[in-house]
Scaffold this active site. Structure first.
Site, mmCIF file in Angstrom:
data_model
loop_
_atom_site.group_PDB
_atom_site.id
_atom_site.type_symbol
_atom_site.label_atom_id
_atom_site.label_comp_id
_atom_site.label_asym_id
_atom_site.label_seq_id
_atom_site.Cartn_x
_atom_site.Cartn_y
_atom_site.Cartn_z
ATOM 1 N N GLU A 73 0.821 -1.214 0.000
ATOM 2 C CA GLU A 73 0.000 0.000 0.000
ATOM 3 C C GLU A 73 0.855 1.263 0.000
ATOM 4 O O GLU A 73 0.641 2.190 0.780
ATOM 5 C CB GLU A 73 -0.974 -0.020 1.195
ATOM 6 C CG GLU A 73 -1.913 -1.218 1.147
ATOM 7 C CD GLU A 73 -2.977 -1.233 2.239
ATOM 8 O OE1 GLU A 73 -2.716 -0.694 3.327
ATOM 9 O OE2 GLU A 73 -4.055 -1.806 1.987
ATOM 10 N N GLU A 77 -12.405 -2.486 12.224
ATOM 11 C CA GLU A 77 -12.383 -1.712 10.980
ATOM 12 C C GLU A 77 -13.553 -2.064 10.056
ATOM 13 O O GLU A 77 -14.256 -1.177 9.579
ATOM 14 C CB GLU A 77 -11.048 -1.948 10.258
ATOM 15 C CG GLU A 77 -10.994 -1.260 8.908
ATOM 16 C CD GLU A 77 -9.674 -1.433 8.179
ATOM 17 O OE1 GLU A 77 -8.727 -2.005 8.757
ATOM 18 O OE2 GLU A 77 -9.605 -0.983 7.020
ATOM 19 N N ASP A 97 -8.411 -9.100 4.043
ATOM 20 C CA ASP A 97 -8.107 -8.044 4.996
ATOM 21 C C ASP A 97 -9.201 -7.957 6.059
ATOM 22 O O ASP A 97 -10.035 -7.062 6.006
ATOM 23 C CB ASP A 97 -8.000 -6.706 4.220
ATOM 24 C CG ASP A 97 -7.543 -5.570 5.102
ATOM 25 O OD1 ASP A 97 -7.014 -5.841 6.192
ATOM 26 O OD2 ASP A 97 -7.704 -4.397 4.702
HETATM 27 C C1 GCV Z 1 -2.331 0.239 8.515
HETATM 28 C C2 GCV Z 1 -5.975 -2.108 5.484
HETATM 29 C C3 GCV Z 1 -6.381 -0.893 6.276
HETATM 30 C C4 GCV Z 1 -5.228 0.088 6.438
HETATM 31 C C5 GCV Z 1 -4.053 -0.661 7.086
HETATM 32 C C6 GCV Z 1 -3.698 -1.859 6.221
HETATM 33 C C7 GCV Z 1 -2.582 -2.700 6.838
HETATM 34 O O1 GCV Z 1 -5.728 -1.773 4.179
HETATM 35 O O2 GCV Z 1 -7.486 -0.289 5.670
HETATM 36 O O3 GCV Z 1 -5.651 1.157 7.223
HETATM 37 O O4 GCV Z 1 -2.944 0.191 7.235
HETATM 38 O O5 GCV Z 1 -4.830 -2.686 6.078
HETATM 39 O O6 GCV Z 1 -2.919 -3.675 7.493
HETATM 40 O O7 GCV Z 1 -1.419 -2.382 6.663
#
Ligand code: GCV
Length: 608
Positions: free
Chosen positions: A235, A342, A314
């Protein structure tokens, strides 16, 4: 003192010098009428042994931190009103029982639903020492031993933890030390580049020596730092791919730097193409972790731990166990869970996770992982977890990371008993509600393992096509005839990453467990489920049931005598959850009704 230790009234204004001193003070306060003796026995490590002597006194033996865990095990029994067995002993299954905070130096918390950061504000480490001890005590009371305080997405200036703020970080580590909790820091793989080194290539000598020097300085200040946590090539975070290196090159370089000090590198495997073209049907995101790591099995240094999210996507409400956790037999592995809700209701909706975790453990061979990690649900709110009932997830995570055999019902009941002065009947009602809350949430949200029908980015509330034409690789491809992705051999082939008997379990839509059906298969709405209903009818039924169960849940919650201030928070969030469940139910049913043109067989209201 908050959460499940609210009835432990001993004073935390003191600063204990060692786990043993802390254990002594905690026991004297919690068991004032019991004589006890603490015996340090290094051979017991983090484990403990408790026995009642003939004169009625108790002996708590344990290694350096084992005595503390023994003391807290006793205190949990006493506070829960349980009788103390004449002899019992225990030792943790997993060496590192970690909490990963996604806290930023500016005081915000990524995916945080409990207020601002407990550790940072205004770009600096800033915390209340009394609250820190309170937090440390909560974590230690359930056996947790590693706390990573900063976000895996390391933003400036959080990365300065290793440098400018090292003295403050050392003071924080000292505060946690008597509680048996070691700090860990997330690091930015490209950090050497802020020091005039033109590259972060893990094989570059200047990069290697920068990390070695930095590790030496950090460990001089914090000799028991657990290690570094790394999100690389994920990411948008920097990583070894930029230099044509693989993740063993990257992780091993850092491992070499911390090895002299006994540190570990926890390397996350959340690596996938987050700029996917939705038109591309060849790429299937759940395959990514395996494709990036499985071929490296056996190539990681002994002090590297690969941290793998429990499912291949995720933290969706339901995902099968990540095949990577089953595949890398020659590599140290940790499974990553997410306490922060989340995708599971933002600590507004009630969502108790231990039933889900028990399912994961039932498929994980006993010694496959050596550590557990969980993304924190903690914040600066008075009650630490935003929703008072979300504390059950932190509590049960601790117990499970100590002993994955922990019984879900017993753990949830223990939490209730420690937290609220309820009658047995009230306790049973709340336990039943908590234990079924995940299934209820699952019913009113996305159907049958499909996931991702949530509002993009914010991740609360329904938006069935929100991610459909986006670049995150999270598609359900519902059209007027069918829904789901074929991930079997005839589709994307993801299923082939599993060993038997899991391939067999999932491969045939007629025998695949219903709750995973649309994760593995693309099916017409007329598909006959095992109980004879059509797929579309099952989608409608689940959503109506999910809402009805939430209404029933609200009835139970309103009748329980929660004390203030919890009551107020719990009731107002229950109203929000009811609203959310109604939105999900109506929007998802309408979405599928409009696509399929099929009416609900039971004639309930689905909007046009
Ligand atoms: C810390 C998902 C979440 C992100 C998170 C990522 C990860 O994409 O939406 O906020 O980033 O996972 O676990 O690195």
């Amino acid at each position: 003192m908050k959460a499940w230790l609210s009835r432990l009234d001993s004073d935390l204004a003191f600063s204990p010098s060692s786990p043993e001193e802390l254990a002594r003070r905690e026991l004297s306060a919690a068991l004032p009428d019991t004589l006890f003796r603490l015996v340090t026995d290094p051979s017991l490590g983090e484990g403990y042994r408790i026995s009642r002597e003939s004169d009625g006194s108790l002996t708590v033996s344990g290694g350096k931190t084992g005595v503390l865990y023994g003391a807290y095990a006793l205190i949990r029994l006493v506070l829960a009103g349980e009788s103390i067995p004449d002899a019992f002993s225990s030792a943790p299954k997993y060496a590192l029982r970690m909490i990963n905070c996604w806290d930023n130096a500016d005081g915000t918390v990524e995916r945080g639903y409990s207020g601002r950061s407990l550790f940072f504000e205004g770009g600096r480490l800033r915390y209340d020492p009394v609250r820190m001890r309170e937090l440390a005590r909560l974590l230690a009371s359930v056996g947790l031993n590693v706390l990573c305080i900063n976000n895996v997405n390391v933003h400036l200036p959080a990365q300065l933890l290793l440098e400018d703020y090292l003295p403050e970080a050392a003071a924080l580590a000292e505060l946690f030390r008597p509680f048996g909790i070691r700090l860990m820091f997330s690091v930015d793989f490209s950090q050497p580049m802020q020091h005039g080194i033109p590259t972060a290539d893990p094989l570059d000598p200047a990069v290697r020596s920068w990390w070695k020097d930095t590790a030496a300085k950090v460990y001089a200040a914090i000799p028991d730092l657990a290690g570094f946590l790394v999100k690389a090539d994920s990411e948008g975070r920097p990583g070894p791919f930029t230099y044509g290196r693989n993740h063993a090159d990257g992780a091993n370089m850092l491992a070499e730097a911390v090895r002299p000090w006994g540190g570990v590198i926890v390397w996350r495997c959340f690596v996938y193409n987050c700029r996917q073209n939705w038109r591309d049907t060849k790429t299937d995101r759940p395959k990514a972790a395996w494709e990036n790591y499985a071929f490296l099995d056996g190539q990681f240094a002994g002090n590297v731990i690969l941290q793998v999210k429990h499912g291949p996507f995720d933290f969706q409400v339901r995902e099968p166990l990540s095949p990577l956790l089953l595949g890398m037999e020659k590599t140290n592995l940790a499974m990553e869970l997410q306490l922060a809700q989340e995708y599971t209701g933002h600590q507004i909706d009630i969502y108790t996770m231990i039933p889900m975790w028990k399912e994961l453990f039932s498929e994980l061979p006993a010694d496959r992982i050596m550590s557990l990690a969980a993304v924190s649900n903690l914040g600066r709110d008075e009650n630490y977890t935003g929703h008072p009932l979300a504390a059950v997830n932190l509590f049960t995570y601790g117990l499970l990371s100590w002993d994955p055999e922990t019984d879900a019902e017993a753990a949830v009941s223990a939490w209730i008993r420690l937290t609220y002065a309820f009658t047995r009947e009230q306790e049973r009602a709340l336990a039943a509600l908590l234990l079924s809350s995940r299934r209820t949430y699952e019913k009113y949200t996305a159907p049958l393992g499909i996931g991702w029908m949530i509002t993009p980015h914010d991740h609360y509330g329904p938006n069935p096509s929100g991610y459909e034409y986006d670049l995150w690789g999270t598609y359900h491809k519902a059209n007027r005839d069918a829904v789901g992705i074929d991930r079997t051999e005839s589709g994307t082939g993801y299923l082939l990453q599993y060993p038997e008997p899991l391939q067999e379990k999932y491969k045939d839509p007629d025998t695949c467990p219903d709750l995973y059906l649309l994760f593995f298969h693309r099916l017409p709405y007329s598909f006959r489920m095992k109980d004879g209903r059509t797929l579309i009818q099952r989608i409608y039924d689940d959503h109506f049931e999910g809402y009805e169960e939430t209404e029933a849940m609200a009835g139970v919650i309103r009748a329980l005598p929660f004390p203030e201030p919890d009551r107020n928070v719990i009731l107002s969030r229950m109203d929000l959850q009811l609203h959310n469940a109604k939105e999900w139910c109506d929007i998802i049913n309408t979405f599928f009704r409009r696509l399929s043109g099929v009416d609900d067989a039971r004639g309930r209201k689905i909007y046009d």
